[in-house]
Design an enzyme around this catalytic site. Structure first.
Site, PDB file in Angstrom:
ATOM      1  N   CYS A  50       5.516 -18.360   3.777  1.00  0.00           N
ATOM      2  CA  CYS A  50       4.749 -19.612   3.849  1.00  0.00           C
ATOM      3  C   CYS A  50       5.542 -20.808   3.342  1.00  0.00           C
ATOM      4  O   CYS A  50       5.117 -21.956   3.507  1.00  0.00           O
ATOM      5  CB  CYS A  50       3.462 -19.464   3.052  1.00  0.00           C
TER       6      CYS A  50
HETATM    7  C1  LIG Z   1       3.666 -14.176   2.389  1.00  0.00           C
HETATM    8  S1  LIG Z   1       4.536 -12.718   2.073  1.00  0.00           S
HETATM    9  C2  LIG Z   1       3.518 -11.527   2.868  1.00  0.00           C
HETATM   10  C3  LIG Z   1       2.459 -10.954   2.002  1.00  0.00           C
HETATM   11  C4  LIG Z   1       1.648  -9.844   2.638  1.00  0.00           C
HETATM   12  N1  LIG Z   1       1.062 -10.265   3.891  1.00  0.00           N
HETATM   13  C5  LIG Z   1       0.540  -9.351   1.727  1.00  0.00           C
HETATM   14  O1  LIG Z   1      -0.626  -9.534   2.055  1.00  0.00           O
HETATM   15  O2  LIG Z   1       0.846  -8.784   0.663  1.00  0.00           O
HETATM   16  C6  LIG Z   1       5.899 -12.818   3.173  1.00  0.00           C
HETATM   17  C7  LIG Z   1       6.854 -11.646   3.060  1.00  0.00           C
HETATM   18  O3  LIG Z   1       7.828 -11.739   4.112  1.00  0.00           O
HETATM   19  C8  LIG Z   1       9.000 -11.131   3.629  1.00  0.00           C
HETATM   20  N2  LIG Z   1      10.118 -11.497   4.532  1.00  0.00           N
HETATM   21  C9  LIG Z   1      10.799 -12.666   4.580  1.00  0.00           C
HETATM   22  N3  LIG Z   1      11.738 -12.617   5.547  1.00  0.00           N
HETATM   23  C10 LIG Z   1      11.631 -11.405   6.137  1.00  0.00           C
HETATM   24  C11 LIG Z   1      12.327 -10.762   7.210  1.00  0.00           C
HETATM   25  N4  LIG Z   1      13.313 -11.373   7.861  1.00  0.00           N
HETATM   26  N5  LIG Z   1      11.950  -9.507   7.557  1.00  0.00           N
HETATM   27  C12 LIG Z   1      10.952  -8.872   6.888  1.00  0.00           C
HETATM   28  N6  LIG Z   1      10.273  -9.426   5.866  1.00  0.00           N
HETATM   29  C13 LIG Z   1      10.609 -10.671   5.496  1.00  0.00           C
HETATM   30  C14 LIG Z   1       9.113 -11.666   2.222  1.00  0.00           C
HETATM   31  O4  LIG Z   1       9.958 -10.867   1.422  1.00  0.00           O
HETATM   32  C15 LIG Z   1       7.647 -11.622   1.768  1.00  0.00           C
HETATM   33  O5  LIG Z   1       7.362 -10.439   1.083  1.00  0.00           O
END
Ligand SMILES: C[S@@+](CC[C@H](N)C(=O)[O-])C[C@H]1O[C@@H](n2cnc3c(N)ncnc32)[C@H](O)[C@@H]1O
Length: 318
Positions: A76
């Site tokens: 986000c």
């Molecule tokens: C807003 S959090 C998601 C939280 C999750 N939806 C929950 O309810 O617990 C976004 C996540 O995306 C991950 N992220 C960022 N870039 C990514 C990528 N290229 N591939 C996979 N995950 C990624 C981050 O590490 C983070 O944990």
């Protein structure tokens, strides 16, 4: 029905989907510790964590026909009021990857989640160009903004969900989740249960006042890692009035008790913060304290995730 999770973090959405009855197909999460959390919580799940969880390197076509719903909350930071709001200019913008995964898997439905700022006028072009536009070729997409305390979470926390269905009839019969709880008199008429205030939820003594927790921050969002859950000056005032200390969150309840805040206010611990976010107490977050707080603060509160996942399941099942 089967669900596949992208950007899974510590598993807020995943847990909501599980509770709503979905069979877990796979989770993809780039952060090693968060992947370990998921694996520890659900050893039977297929979790791609760390490098193997980086969605940018995954060919999702192999899941076509094996998944009914794809869900995920791309980072986000590119949209958050707390950041610089650079949208597609921010290299952390992963919505194009979410769209690619959906278009490759072609599930019956998807849910993409983010901060409410993504629904503001500032990002209306962004949404058309990067989310609803590319997805509406095959999906009927509706955005809905929901409030966590309406679903029993003792916190003010709004999130936007983009809900899409391939089939128009299914899309038409989908109903956005209705509040199951109320906090203020304004929503009391809608019925449901009273949402607990923060002190009550933490089991703290009655001091004659209680309120919802301000939106907690993720310790991984800002430029520096922190063990504070504080988002703003207004939040500081709210925690003060509730006699709760939101900084220097301790790893455990024992260490919180041993390390009394200077002003005598209640020091929070990681399990307390998990509770404020609606996680079960025993969800086994892995990592240093700031890492676990990051996973918690990034999450969709599981009761809210459950409400959205159930609404989609209901529409698909009928
Ligand atoms: C807003 S959090 C998601 C939280 C999750 N939806 C929950 O309810 O617990 C976004 C996540 O995306 C991950 N992220 C960022 N870039 C990514 C990528 N290229 N591939 C996979 N995950 C990624 C981050 O590490 C983070 O944990």
């Amino acid at each position: 029905m089967r669900s596949l999770s992208l950007f899974s973090g510590g598993g807020g959405l995943d847990l909501g989907f599980e509770r709503a009855g979905f069979l877990h197909v796979a989770s993809f999460e780039i952060m090693e510790e968060a992947g370990q959390t998921l694996k520890k919580a659900r050893p039977g799940w297929d979790v791609y964590g760390g490098e193997s969880g980086d969605v940018r390197g995954v060919d999702f076509k192999k899941w076509r026909g094996l998944v009914d719903v794809v869900h995920g909350g791309p980072p986000c930071q590119p949209f958050s009021n707390a950041g610089r709001q650079r949208g597609h200019l921010d290299e952390r913008d992963m919505w194009p990857e979410f769209v690619r995964a959906v278009n490759e898997i072609k599930p019956m439905a998807f849910i993409g989640e983010n901060v409410p700022a993504l629904g503001s006028a500032k990002f209306s072009n962004y949404v058309v160009e990067n989310i609803s536009g590319p997805l509406s070729e095959h999906y009927h997409v509706t955005p809905v903004t929901l409030q966590a305390c309406d679903f029993g979470v003792p916190q003010v926390r709004r999130r936007i969900f983009f809900v899409g269905f391939r089939n128009k009839r299914v899309a038409n019969r989908w109903k956005a989740p209705q509040p199951t709880h109320y906090w203020s008199d304004a929503t009391i008429d809608a019925g449901g249960d009273r949402c607990m205030g923060l002190r009550e939820a933490l089991g703290l003594p009655d001091i004659g006042t209680d309120d919802l927790s301000p939106t907690i921050r993720s310790s991984l969002t800002g430029p520096r890692h922190t063990t504070s859950i504080l988002n703003s000056v207004a939040a500081q005032r709210k925690f003060d009035s509730l006699k709760i200390w939101p900084n220097g969150v301790a790893a455990s309840r024992e260490s919180a008790r041993a390390f009394v805040a200077k002003n005598g206010h209640f020091r929070l611990s990681v399990p307390d913060v998990a509770l404020i976010q609606g996680f079960p107490e025993d969800w086994p977050f892995v990592g240093a304290t700031y890492m676990t707080l990051g996973q918690i603060g990034n999450a969709v509160p599981p009761p809210l995730a459950y409400a959205v996942a159930s609404s989609v399941a209901d529409a698909l099942k009928r």
